[in-house]
Design a protein around this motif. Structure first.
Motif, PDB file in Angstrom:
ATOM      1  N   SER A 152       0.824  -1.181   0.126  1.00 57.36           N
ATOM      2  CA  SER A 152      -0.014   0.113  -0.246  1.00 57.36           C
ATOM      3  C   SER A 152       0.821   1.205  -0.013  1.00 57.36           C
ATOM      4  O   SER A 152       0.445   2.275  -0.646  1.00 57.36           O
ATOM      5  CB  SER A 152      -1.034  -0.042   1.151  1.00 57.36           C
ATOM      6  N   ARG A 153       2.102   0.991   0.782  1.00 55.41           N
ATOM      7  CA  ARG A 153       2.899   2.317   0.513  1.00 55.41           C
ATOM      8  C   ARG A 153       3.447   2.481  -0.822  1.00 55.41           C
ATOM      9  O   ARG A 153       3.257   3.687  -1.314  1.00 55.41           O
ATOM     10  CB  ARG A 153       4.042   2.258   1.436  1.00 55.41           C
ATOM     11  N   ARG A 154       3.800   1.456  -1.549  1.00 57.43           N
ATOM     12  CA  ARG A 154       4.371   1.580  -3.123  1.00 57.43           C
ATOM     13  C   ARG A 154       3.016   2.013  -3.836  1.00 57.43           C
ATOM     14  O   ARG A 154       3.344   3.013  -4.779  1.00 57.43           O
ATOM     15  CB  ARG A 154       4.823   0.195  -3.136  1.00 57.43           C
ATOM     16  N   PHE A 155       1.883   1.334  -3.766  1.00 61.39           N
ATOM     17  CA  PHE A 155       0.763   1.983  -4.540  1.00 61.39           C
ATOM     18  C   PHE A 155       0.577   3.221  -4.615  1.00 61.39           C
ATOM     19  O   PHE A 155       0.399   4.187  -5.300  1.00 61.39           O
ATOM     20  CB  PHE A 155      -0.240   1.171  -3.680  1.00 61.39           C
ATOM     21  N   LYS A 156       0.632   3.949  -3.200  1.00 69.75           N
ATOM     22  CA  LYS A 156       0.440   5.245  -2.957  1.00 69.75           C
ATOM     23  C   LYS A 156       1.552   6.184  -3.510  1.00 69.75           C
ATOM     24  O   LYS A 156       1.034   7.080  -4.412  1.00 69.75           O
ATOM     25  CB  LYS A 156       0.502   5.724  -1.683  1.00 69.75           C
ATOM     26  N   ASP A 166      -2.565  -0.951 -10.073  1.00 73.27           N
ATOM     27  CA  ASP A 166      -3.452  -1.683  -9.541  1.00 73.27           C
ATOM     28  C   ASP A 166      -2.980  -2.183  -8.363  1.00 73.27           C
ATOM     29  O   ASP A 166      -1.846  -2.736  -8.193  1.00 73.27           O
ATOM     30  CB  ASP A 166      -4.026  -2.735 -10.691  1.00 73.27           C
ATOM     31  N   TYR A 167      -3.597  -2.105  -7.139  1.00 74.14           N
ATOM     32  CA  TYR A 167      -3.096  -2.278  -5.786  1.00 74.14           C
ATOM     33  C   TYR A 167      -2.870  -3.970  -5.674  1.00 74.14           C
ATOM     34  O   TYR A 167      -1.683  -4.264  -5.341  1.00 74.14           O
ATOM     35  CB  TYR A 167      -4.147  -2.086  -4.550  1.00 74.14           C
ATOM     36  N   ASP A 168      -3.650  -4.566  -6.328  1.00 77.27           N
ATOM     37  CA  ASP A 168      -3.198  -6.049  -6.195  1.00 77.27           C
ATOM     38  C   ASP A 168      -2.119  -6.584  -7.112  1.00 77.27           C
ATOM     39  O   ASP A 168      -1.440  -7.539  -6.570  1.00 77.27           O
ATOM     40  CB  ASP A 168      -4.734  -6.967  -6.862  1.00 77.27           C
TER      41      ASP A 168
END
Ligand code: DC
Length: 221
Positions: A152-156, A166-168
């Protein structure tokens, strides 16, 4: 020289934390992942698959990697070209993980890392610093966080840069890279018994740096 080893999986915040820690202590920061990334970029640009050991070994002598510092921090050079931004591209991350399995690649970069660490007090971040590059480092830390938190850190971060991700998929990439880095035959990512485990899942960046610095201050630098 005083060397501080910070190892751990992708996305645990090693580079951010190591940079801040080095600044706080007034010593140098060496990003060893950037070296693997620079060689991976070289292979991609030469049209050689980072999984093709013979192909990579054949071009290895044509890649000169060095680094220096400017106001932006550590800069990494491939044949005198500053590739500090190019190596952050998404496809280079997987390529770096693949190329890092090749013993000849590791031997080359480990020599550069040991030589650099012998010249200055520094914080080095990577996967095998405490286990292989500098087994006698004064301080060793293993920095981790749950795969979901790292994703979630990388996604943000990617979203903030405007990337359509895409988060997944980000989570899957993190899990795949963990597997690649932990299960390779040569110098895999492991936590050594003498490394202090720091789990940053529920810590802020500042709290994580404090946690590490506290243990260093105790013994002095
Ligand atoms: O820390 P990073 O994501 O920039 O590292 C990229 C890849 O390089 C990582 O997937 C594994 C490899 N690496 C390594 O094998 N040993 C190191 N000391 C540093 C990085």
């Amino acid at each position: 020289m005083i060397n501080i080893a910070i190892d751990g999986p992708s996305g645990a915040g090693k580079s951010t934390i190591s940079k801040l820690l080095a600044k706080r202590l007034g010593i140098a920061y060496i990003d060893t992942g950037a070296m693997y990334r620079a060689l991976a970029l070289f292979a991609l640009e030469q049209g050689v698959s980072p999984c093709d050991e013979a192909g990579v070994v054949a071009i290895l002598d044509n890649a000169r990697i060095h680094f220096n510092y400017n106001s932006l921090g550590m800069r990494i050079f491939l044949n005198d070209r500053d590739v500090s931004e190019d190596i952050r591209r998404h496809e280079v991350s997987k390529a770096a993980s693949d190329i890092s399995k090749i013993p000849a690649v590791r031997d080359r970069l480990v020599a550069l890392q040991r030589e650099s660490a012998s010249r200055a007090d520094c914080v080095l971040d990577g996967r095998d610093i405490g286990s292989n590059v500098l087994p006698h480092a004064r301080y060793k830390f293993y920095l981790t966080a749950s795969a979901e938190e790292r994703a979630s850190r990388r996604f943000k971060e990617l979203r903030e840069k405007g990337a359509d991700v895409d988060y997944d998929q980000v989570l899957k990439d993190i899990i795949d890279r963990d597997k690649n880095d932990m299960e390779r035959a040569y110098a895999p990512l492991i936590k050594t018994d003498d490394a202090v485990l720091i789990d940053s899942t529920s810590l802020t960046i500042e709290q994580t740096v404090d946690e590490i610095a506290r243990r260093i201050d105790k013994d002095g630098i």
